[in-house]
Design an enzyme around this catalytic site. Structure first.
Site, PDB file in Angstrom:
ATOM      1  N   TYR A   1     -42.079  57.396 120.471  1.00 52.26           N
ATOM      2  CA  TYR A   1     -42.665  58.477 119.659  1.00 52.26           C
ATOM      3  C   TYR A   1     -42.019  58.596 118.341  1.00 52.26           C
ATOM      4  CZ  TYR A   1     -39.840  61.950 122.857  1.00 52.26           C
ATOM      5  OH  TYR A   1     -38.798  62.554 123.523  1.00 52.26           O
ATOM      6  N   GLU A   2     -42.358  59.517 117.663  1.00 52.32           N
ATOM      7  CA  GLU A   2     -41.997  59.745 116.267  1.00 52.32           C
ATOM      8  C   GLU A   2     -41.858  58.376 115.456  1.00 52.32           C
ATOM      9  OE1 GLU A   2     -41.652  62.325 115.008  1.00 52.32           O
ATOM     10  OE2 GLU A   2     -41.842  63.661 116.668  1.00 52.32           O
ATOM     11  N   GLY A   3     -42.661  57.517 115.674  1.00 51.41           N
ATOM     12  CA  GLY A   3     -42.692  56.190 115.042  1.00 51.41           C
ATOM     13  C   GLY A   3     -41.967  55.227 115.999  1.00 51.41           C
TER      14      GLY A   3
ATOM     15  N   GLN B   1     -39.887  52.193 112.657  1.00 47.04           N
ATOM     16  CA  GLN B   1     -38.348  52.183 112.053  1.00 47.04           C
ATOM     17  C   GLN B   1     -37.810  51.255 111.346  1.00 47.04           C
ATOM     18  OE1 GLN B   1     -37.598  55.504 112.258  1.00 47.04           O
ATOM     19  NE2 GLN B   1     -39.285  56.028 113.761  1.00 47.04           N
TER      20      GLN B   1
ATOM     21  N   ARG C   1     -36.894  62.347 113.893  1.00 47.13           N
ATOM     22  CA  ARG C   1     -36.152  61.320 114.258  1.00 47.13           C
ATOM     23  C   ARG C   1     -34.682  61.236 114.406  1.00 47.13           C
ATOM     24  NH1 ARG C   1     -39.999  57.567 110.034  1.00 47.13           N
ATOM     25  NH2 ARG C   1     -41.919  57.639 111.494  1.00 47.13           N
TER      26      ARG C   1
END
Lengths: 599, 599
Positions: free
Chosen positions: A443-445, A450, A299
């Site tokens: 992406y990555e949440g 977040q 992140r």
């Protein structure tokens, strides 16, 4: 005319040396006791040169060609030049920069590696994801792998001889990994046979390295349902023989590549595991926690991707704005000998440029700050410092990810707009930056995930302790500088945001007890406010350094530039909080009690 | 899974019949005295069917294939299905809908045509630009062509047998047409030979019609420098013989197609004129004014493009959000029998959906309002009404163009975000909507140019008269409804924006006298405020109708839906003005006195 790129070495030095005092703080950690500023600068120079000269030329061709899958052999051809650039990257030793000496790494600090990656991302985000994912796999194995697994995989990930991936997503589950279905069957010899379908696997298959080390989430036969039944496995594209060399092909095959809006140069693979042999990493059913080690670093890495894109978008829009002649200034001709003025005379063009500049330089401060926190969290011998670093990093990680990627999309779109119609054309390269920047919000949440992480887990989840500590740090800095008249214009809005954030946090805590959806309805605006509190603090500090330097008679133009950009930031960007605070006053009902509207 | 599209007929009826009272107002114009609501509804139904069934299936293939130029013949092949769809469009008589009966048109109101175009834009913006540009060429010839030129060109533009273009931009001049260099040499027979290079010519070459009618800006030999020396010409791809049939090929050739971020299905042509024969349209050196007739209509058209994209993005994101299962609601499972809840339970997903819905439906109200103004401006026999309509249209045109296209980009990005990673993949169609929507902020005058037009020309340029009149209209409506308790929540913010806008306008007037750059520095924020004043008024009216209908016991769910969306709009979207007002307090110096920052 392809994009040009000049590594922002001077600004990095301002951030690292003049503001953060990174070298001195690193030297406090026994591991980096011998580290010095000259080494730091030498690495920055070399990394910048490598990014600008070797990687940047691959960016446009990567976008145009994309990756090609040969379905018969399941092999993927990366765009022209990618493989050769990667060979040079390995040859120069860049993959090992921040890796452990035990496995062949150079053992440099994370904050140094982050500067390397910023510049690589400016040069070509899609290419940079190949080594970036490797680093994620390296981290997960380092933190959770058995010593045997570490010995078998880490040296080659460190050298870059092999690359890595993170195999999480499946067609029916992205955010909600508790739904995942891939299965791992224990074998008599202690290994597992894994079967399932993974999608959206970045760098999932390619021709740049001889082997790929996949870190795969799957379920054991006795796994509890949901996210508590997920285990982590390492699955090597080629099975390793007893002596660690590459043996038989493991049945983990690329069965498709996604056609994406951007990052075309990166192979986003569908992977089919058909009884692929894997080894358990960490404990059974604890795979999600192990994966989170990687995801937190990832992140920060995604924020860094948008920082890189913001910087290169800014550089190219600035150059174009000085060169493109169109219309006259509203306040009279500025280039009377030319048929028209350069468009940089127009206020809105300047606004777009300054937005990108303020977001890039602010993002660089925040990213470096978090990079140093990561070094401290890992290597401080002072328990209190380590814990504080961990806590603040946990708080700021979703901010880095979401705030910097939101800003990166805004900035790349604004810089594209500076080019007018030419910005919409592929050849100028600006539209690619927007398309590439777009994935970083997903992406990555996703950025909404977040925001929930920040407000739900990191703030409400620890009764606001970490946020309060951060707020006190900012307030203390403000109090320390409250007698400096030239700083007042920055200190007052900062104080105001801090106070209003405290009120809003308390109000949300109370509202959320009655209706938990208040957290979800508020989270995105809340994160933007925390981001601007943070950026306000950073820009006030930059202004303070600039004011002092100017008073000391320093003539480097970076100082008046910092002061001007700080003034712009506070006048034109931070006011976003006014809208956010207003929205935060509204009840969750305005989004939830809309059953007819969203019927 | 391609995009789906359901024509929003019910909402159009709400806007046109229940709110605007379009039919009654059209009937007041002698030209439309016989027009009735049944005809209106029948056209909407048929147009929707055509857009959804014939045009929508061409959208994704158009994006994937793009247009292909054969350099040897200078011919362009449009994507599969485009030509056939256009043939059906012509066959059904759609090009003639709002054209003059004198030239074969059906003579229906502009506001009806606008509904047709909204649906075509939802179905395929790139395709719709072919007939859209034709309509622009038609308008310019109708307003400025000699009766001979009208006879020769308008029947075929009306029938759609020929299409049209607007040839303005050259490589070195986009916004600044005063710089253009194309030359027109008078010939003995009264025509002109035109030489020059044009770029970014939408629909500039294609295989969908037998002839293309180019409207070209060029300079006569005796032309004064700058924008006062530009003349307008009509240049037919094929020269017309004495009897009006197609003769020799005119040397206006497509020498290149742009590779663009989006609208791939439209041929964005580089055109080389090599002594092409043209005829003067209107008076010498008055070409820019003649072109502005087209450009004002085109600007409304661009707003309508983004309205179309916002609508289809909303529809598809809503469907996906109901279907995609991921995570549980924060307030407890909503689909306990499923492995996860549909993502529509998550507040931020709802926020994104409601944003698109509020912007689509508000945009539809504003677009229809302006469409009716255009009908009144052209056909009212009451001088005062005609002048008022003209003045208000002049004020609102830049708002429609910039506000709706800004909103369209926000909405398509938000709807793409609802799809998570799947939104980044070409196959879902959402990323195409974002790429297509992006151009609308750029062409027909960038949104910053629109903002300057609004604040500099339309507000400051007439001492605020048109804006004051519009503000009074809003205030009068507010006063008329001030006793209705359920409307108070909408009336108060509306009143507050109106008052603050008045203050800001006066302050800017004073500031601009000292520094003209204050206008440029303020314009973009100013336009957003005027946009929200307008939308606030529109949504308050929609809420008022809904409240009354509910009180009257009407059970159509559109009424509670309107009320919910209005509440959302006021709580979550209109607060954007808080940031804008705050920024408007800052001086132009924060962008202009930044010579070190933008060195």
């Amino acid at each position: 005319m392809p994009l040009t790129y000049t590594p922002p070495i001077r600004d990095m030095q301002f951030v690292l040396h003049e503001w953060l005092g990174a070298t001195a703080k690193l030297k406090e950690l026994p591991r980096y006791a011998d580290f010095d500023q000259d080494t730091f600068n030498a690495v920055l120079e070399e990394a910048g040169k490598f990014a600008a000269e070797v990687i940047a030329p691959t960016n446009s061709v990567g976008d145009t060609q994309g990756c090609q899958l040969d379905r018969s052999s399941h092999s993927v051809k990366t765009p022209d030049g990618f493989k050769e650039a990667y060979a040079q990257y390995v040859e120069a030793g860049w993959p090992a920069l921040a890796c452990e000496p035990e496995y062949g790494g150079q053992g440099l600090p994370f904050v140094v590696n982050q500067c390397l990656y910023e510049m690589l991302n400016s040069a070509n985000q899609a290419w940079t994801m190949y080594p970036g994912l490797s680093h994620g796999a390296y981290e997960a194995l380092l933190a959770h792998g058995s010593s045997e697994l570490k010995q078998r995989y880490l040296p080659q990930l460190t050298s870059g001889q092999w690359t890595g991936t993170m195999c999480l997503t499946e067609p029916h589950c992205g955010t909600d990994l508790g739904l995942l279905r891939s299965k791992a069957e224990p074998q008599a010899d202690g290994c597992y046979r894994i079967t399932g379908n993974k999608i959206f696997i970045s760098a999932g298959e390619h021709d740049m390295a001889e082997n790929i080390v996949h870190l795969v989430l799957a379920r054991l036969p006795d796994a509890p349902a949901g996210s508590k039944g997920i285990s982590l496995f390492v699955v090597s594209k080629f099975q390793l023989t007893a002596d660690g060399s590459l043996g038989e092909r493991n049945p983990i095959f690329c069965t498709g590549l996604e056609h994406k809006m951007g990052i075309h140069g990166n192979a986003t693979a569908q992977l089919t595991l058909d009884g692929a042999i894997g080894h358990l990493v960490g404990e059974p059913h604890k795979g999600l926690a192990a994966m989170f080690v990687m995801m937190n670093a990832a992140r920060l890495g995604v924020g860094n991707q948008s920082l890189g894109l913001t910087e290169i978008a800014y550089q190219n829009a600035l150059a174009y704005a000085k060169e493109r002649l169109q219309m006259r200034s509203l306040s009279g001709p500025k280039a009377p000998d030319q048929p028209a003025d350069p468009i940089i005379v127009h206020p809105d063009v300047r606004h777009q440029l300054l937005t990108a500049k303020a977001y890039a330089e602010g993002g660089r401060m925040l990213g470096s700050y978090c990079g140093l926190l990561l070094d401290q969290a890992h290597h401080s011998t002072d328990d209190a410092q380590r814990q504080t670093a961990h806590a603040q990093l946990a708080l700021l990680t979703p901010v880095v990810k979401a705030f910097l990627t939101d800003n990166g999309l805004t900035a790349t779109i604004g810089c594209q707009q500076v080019f007018g119609g030419h910005g919409y054309i592929h050849e100028t390269g600006m539209e690619q930056l927007v398309r590439d920047a777009r994935i970083n919000l997903i992406y990555e949440g996703t950025n909404a995930v977040q925001a929930l992480d920040l407000l739900g887990r990191k703030v409400m989840g620890d009764q606001g302790k970490a946020l309060t500590a951060f707020g006190k740090q900012i307030a203390a800095w403000g109090a320390q500088h409250s007698q400096e008249p030239k700083l007042i214009e920055f200190l007052l809005p900062l104080q105001s945001i801090g106070e209003r954030l405290t009120e809003v946090t308390q109000a949300l805590g109370a509202k959320a007890q009655r209706n938990p959806d208040e957290i979800g309805a508020a989270a995105v605006d809340y994160l933007r406010v925390v981001g601007h509190l943070t950026f306000g603090w950073l820009w006030a500090q930059a202004a303070n350094i600039a004011i002092k330097a100017i008073a000391d008679g320093k003539t480097d133009p970076i100082y008046p530039a910092k002061l001007e950009t700080a003034k712009f930031y506070f006048s034109r960007l931070q006011p976003e909080v006014e809208t956010a605070f207003k929205r935060l006053q509204s009840s969750a009902n305005v989004v939830m009690k809309t059953t007819h509207a969203l019927a």
